[in-house]
Design an enzyme around this catalytic site. Structure first.
Site, short mmCIF file in Angstrom:
data_model
loop_
_atom_site.label_atom_id
_atom_site.label_comp_id
_atom_site.label_asym_id
_atom_site.label_seq_id
_atom_site.Cartn_x
_atom_site.Cartn_y
_atom_site.Cartn_z
N CYS A 298 -5.76 -9.12 3.57
CA CYS A 298 -6.94 -8.35 4.00
C CYS A 298 -8.11 -9.22 4.44
O CYS A 298 -8.58 -9.10 5.57
CB CYS A 298 -7.37 -7.43 2.88
SG CYS A 298 -6.12 -6.19 2.56
N HIS B 54 -29.99 -11.48 -11.68
CA HIS B 54 -30.95 -10.77 -10.82
C HIS B 54 -30.25 -9.49 -10.35
O HIS B 54 -29.13 -9.54 -9.86
CB HIS B 54 -31.29 -11.68 -9.62
CG HIS B 54 -32.36 -11.14 -8.72
ND1 HIS B 54 -32.30 -9.88 -8.15
CD2 HIS B 54 -33.51 -11.69 -8.29
CE1 HIS B 54 -33.37 -9.68 -7.40
NE2 HIS B 54 -34.13 -10.77 -7.49
N ILE C 215 0.83 -1.20 0.00
CA ILE C 215 0.00 0.00 0.00
C ILE C 215 0.86 1.26 0.00
O ILE C 215 0.69 2.16 -0.83
CB ILE C 215 -0.92 0.01 1.25
CG1 ILE C 215 -1.91 -1.14 1.20
CG2 ILE C 215 -1.63 1.36 1.41
CD1 ILE C 215 -2.88 -1.12 0.06
N THR D 277 -17.28 -15.51 -6.76
CA THR D 277 -17.01 -16.84 -7.32
C THR D 277 -16.21 -17.69 -6.34
O THR D 277 -15.39 -17.17 -5.59
CB THR D 277 -16.24 -16.73 -8.65
OG1 THR D 277 -15.23 -15.75 -8.49
CG2 THR D 277 -17.13 -16.40 -9.80
N ARG E 183 1.27 -14.00 0.32
CA ARG E 183 1.07 -14.01 1.78
C ARG E 183 -0.29 -14.65 2.08
O ARG E 183 -1.27 -14.36 1.40
CB ARG E 183 1.08 -12.59 2.34
CG ARG E 183 2.43 -11.90 2.18
CD ARG E 183 2.37 -10.48 2.71
NE ARG E 183 1.53 -9.62 1.89
CZ ARG E 183 1.31 -8.34 2.16
NH1 ARG E 183 1.85 -7.79 3.22
NH2 ARG E 183 0.55 -7.61 1.37
N LYS F 94 -14.53 -0.63 7.56
CA LYS F 94 -13.47 -1.26 6.76
C LYS F 94 -13.42 -2.77 7.03
O LYS F 94 -13.33 -3.60 6.12
CB LYS F 94 -12.11 -0.62 7.10
CG LYS F 94 -10.90 -1.37 6.59
CD LYS F 94 -10.85 -1.46 5.08
CE LYS F 94 -9.94 -2.55 4.60
NZ LYS F 94 -9.97 -2.75 3.16
N GLY G 216 -7.48 -15.79 0.36
CA GLY G 216 -6.14 -15.51 0.86
C GLY G 216 -5.82 -14.03 0.92
O GLY G 216 -6.69 -13.17 0.77
N1 LIG Z 1 -2.30 -5.09 0.50
C1 LIG Z 1 -3.54 -4.75 0.23
O1 LIG Z 1 -4.10 -5.06 -0.85
C2 LIG Z 1 -4.35 -3.93 1.21
C3 LIG Z 1 -5.59 -3.44 0.81
C4 LIG Z 1 -6.33 -2.66 1.69
C5 LIG Z 1 -5.80 -2.41 2.97
N2 LIG Z 1 -4.59 -2.92 3.34
C6 LIG Z 1 -4.08 -2.60 4.67
O2 LIG Z 1 -3.00 -1.67 4.51
C7 LIG Z 1 -2.00 -1.92 5.50
C8 LIG Z 1 -0.67 -2.16 4.82
O3 LIG Z 1 -0.75 -3.34 4.05
P1 LIG Z 1 0.46 -3.79 3.12
O4 LIG Z 1 -0.04 -4.91 2.29
O5 LIG Z 1 1.05 -2.58 2.45
O6 LIG Z 1 1.50 -4.31 4.23
P2 LIG Z 1 3.06 -4.60 4.02
O7 LIG Z 1 3.41 -5.58 5.08
O8 LIG Z 1 3.31 -4.91 2.59
O9 LIG Z 1 3.77 -3.21 4.33
C9 LIG Z 1 3.96 -2.69 5.59
C10 LIG Z 1 5.33 -2.02 5.62
O10 LIG Z 1 5.47 -1.36 6.88
C11 LIG Z 1 6.81 -1.46 7.28
N3 LIG Z 1 6.94 -1.18 8.71
C12 LIG Z 1 6.73 -2.02 9.75
N4 LIG Z 1 6.93 -1.37 10.91
C13 LIG Z 1 7.27 -0.10 10.60
C14 LIG Z 1 7.60 1.06 11.37
N5 LIG Z 1 7.62 1.04 12.70
N6 LIG Z 1 7.91 2.20 10.71
C15 LIG Z 1 7.92 2.25 9.35
N7 LIG Z 1 7.62 1.19 8.59
C16 LIG Z 1 7.29 0.03 9.20
C17 LIG Z 1 7.18 -2.88 6.88
O11 LIG Z 1 8.59 -3.05 6.82
C18 LIG Z 1 6.49 -3.01 5.53
O12 LIG Z 1 7.35 -2.66 4.46
C19 LIG Z 1 -2.49 -3.11 6.32
O13 LIG Z 1 -3.16 -2.64 7.46
C20 LIG Z 1 -3.46 -3.81 5.39
O14 LIG Z 1 -4.44 -4.53 6.10
C21 LIG Z 1 -3.85 -3.64 2.48
#
Ligand SMILES: NC(=O)c1ccc[n+]([C@@H]2O[C@H](COP(=O)([O-])OP(=O)(O)OC[C@H]3O[C@@H](n4cnc5c(N)ncnc54)[C@H](O)[C@@H]3O)[C@@H](O)[C@H]2O)c1
Length: 433
Positions: free
Chosen positions: A269, A253, A17, A260, A340, A215, A266
């Site tokens: 989220c 409908h 993100i 699906t 993941r 959310k 997985g």
């Molecule tokens: N991946 C998705 O499709 C998606 C979609 C919607 C919401 N989200 C939410 O967004 C959030 C982020 O998801 P993501 O997939 O990007 O996670 P991610 O694990 O890919 O990224 C998180 C990053 O934060 C870094 N981090 C950890 N501790 C830290 C700190 N103290 N200071 C700075 N950086 C730090 C990690 O090293 C990592 O690079 C989560 O809460 C997730 O639930 C993700």
């Protein structure tokens, strides 16, 4: 105007993100610093190296990153101090992983504690991670107030949920409607302005706890919908009708929207969402048996696949334990490189536990696994069965007749994606989830 026309902001957490979000701000002209704790990851990003599968207007994420670095609108760092000297807004996107059904707040806590040491009067902090309802006010706020500054008075604090789907991040940061809640009206309005620098869609203001909970239930309703469809699939398999056609017809409908079935649910989220809600539901002593059953149903799909495969192999006189199984796809969703919490891994593990010889191939997933092979040919050669669990570009080109000729006699095809043509029945045995 509560925030400047060209905001200076830091995005905390440069994951799936945070990195594309940082670049979305930079592309619009903001000055962005990305903070992450992983030094190698930060160095790679500053060298324009990134493997995330995102693209926008024909450019890959790595190309966009390279352009924004060159134009000086974005840089990554491990130093909160460096960022604090240059920015006055923060968006937090660190994750809350779930271990044994328990959300782990360590990353969020650490991010807030470090941010508190550099927070300045007038700064805005927007939490965009998916959290346990109540986290922004009960955990983030007191941690940030360790700075000596008061939320809503000296600095502005808000929560806005992240709703994008991986693979469509750039597009959805712009076009996906958002919701935001602030500890004060001014916090919400400042956050809204910061978000609307990138987001062109509607941004609805509500209470923080409502936005946090919304959310989580947005994700859970997908989990429940998919679990329900899995039950419909088991029914239609026994009835002898095609599940995907059944769903296509039901969805004609106007008020029906069935998702699906697939090899399970997985990613970061959807499977985690229930445990964010459950943590609070247990505290409040609110039972949520339907939601827990749905999660369990989706978790059991890889086992259902194993049983379907075993039954079909036995029908053609083979046993699972002495079969070679080719698994197509390891990513948690189609066209992704994110594996993941990926049901295909769970499925492979169950096959290995049954004694099968597994060769899994996914051209997008680069991590090494003992069962991962490096070509489709290697996976399918002499395989007794092929199981299609994740779609990747390369799989769209498969010549099924040529592929089946490389497989063992009487090959079984188990299709969890509705992608294997029915014509394979002329030279093999097709079953579909
Ligand atoms: N991946 C998705 O499709 C998606 C979609 C919607 C919401 N989200 C939410 O967004 C959030 C982020 O998801 P993501 O997939 O990007 O996670 P991610 O694990 O890919 O990224 C998180 C990053 O934060 C870094 N981090 C950890 N501790 C830290 C700190 N103290 N200071 C700075 N950086 C730090 C990690 O090293 C990592 O690079 C989560 O809460 C997730 O639930 C993700």
């Amino acid at each position: 105007m509560l925030i400047s026309k060209t905001p200076r902001l830091a995005v905390i957490g440069l994951g799936f993100i945070g990195l594309p979000l940082s670049l979305s701000y930079a592309m619009k002209g903001a000055s962005v610093i990305g903070i992450d704790v992983l030094e190698d990851h930060v160095n790679d990003i500053n060298a324009a190296k990134c493997h995330f599968h995102e693209q926008y207007q024909g450019k890959s994420l790595a190309e966009i990153l390279s352009e924004q670095l060159a134009q000086g609108r974005f840089q990554a760092t491990t130093s909160y101090e460096q960022a604090a000297n240059e920015v006055d807004h923060y968006i937090i996107t660190v994750g809350l992983p779930v271990h044994n059904q328990d959300p782990d707040l360590r990353y969020l806590n650490a991010a807030c504690e470090t941010l508190a040491t550099v927070l300045k009067k007038g700064d805005t902090v927007v939490v965009r991670s998916t959290v346990i309802p109540g986290t922004t006010e009960d955990i983030v706020l007191p941690l940030l107030e360790k700075s000596g500054l008061k939320a809503g008075v000296d600095f502005y604090l808000a929560y806005s949920s992240e709703r994008i789907a991986e693979g469509r991040a750039f597009e959805e940061f712009i076009h996906m409607p958002l919701a935001v809640g602030g500890v004060t009206d001014e916090s919400a309005q400042r956050a809204k302005q910061l978000l609307s620098f990138v987001t062109e869609a509607e941004i609805t203001v509500s209470e923080i706890k409502i936005v946090e909970t919304a959310k989580v239930i947005e994700n859970i309703q997908r989990d429940v919908n998919i679990a329900m469809v899995q039950e419909f699939a088991r029914f239609s398999e026994k009835l002898g009708i095609d599940t995907f056609e059944l769903i296509r017809i039901a969805n004609t409908h106007k008020r029906v929207n069935l998702l699906t079935p697939g090899p399970g649910v997985g990613g970061y989220c959807l499977p985690n969402a229930l445990y964010y809600l459950l943590t609070k539901a247990k505290e409040l002593q609110v039972p949520v048996p339907l939601l827990e059953t749905a999660r369990k149903t989706n978790d059991q799909v890889p086992q259902v696949l194993v049983e379907m495969l075993q039954e079909k192999l036995e029908e053609v006189g083979k046993s699972l334990a002495s079969s070679k199984i080719a698994v197509l796809g390891l990513a948690m969703k189609d066209f992704s490189n994110d594996d993941r919490i990926s049901p295909p891994h769970h499925f492979v593990q169950l096959l290995l536990d049954s004694g099968a010889d597994v060769s899994a191939y996914d051209p997008a997933v680069k991590a090494a696994y003992p069962y991962r092979v490096s070509s489709l040919e290697e996976a399918v050669t002499k395989a007794d069965a092929l199981v299609y669990v994740t779609v990747q570009e390369e799989f769209l080109e498969i010549d099924w007749l040529a592929l089946s000729e490389k497989m063992a006699s009487q090959p079984v095809f188990l299709d969890a994606k509705n992608r294997v043509p029915k014509t394979v029945n002329q030279y093999g045995n097709l079953i579909r989830i």
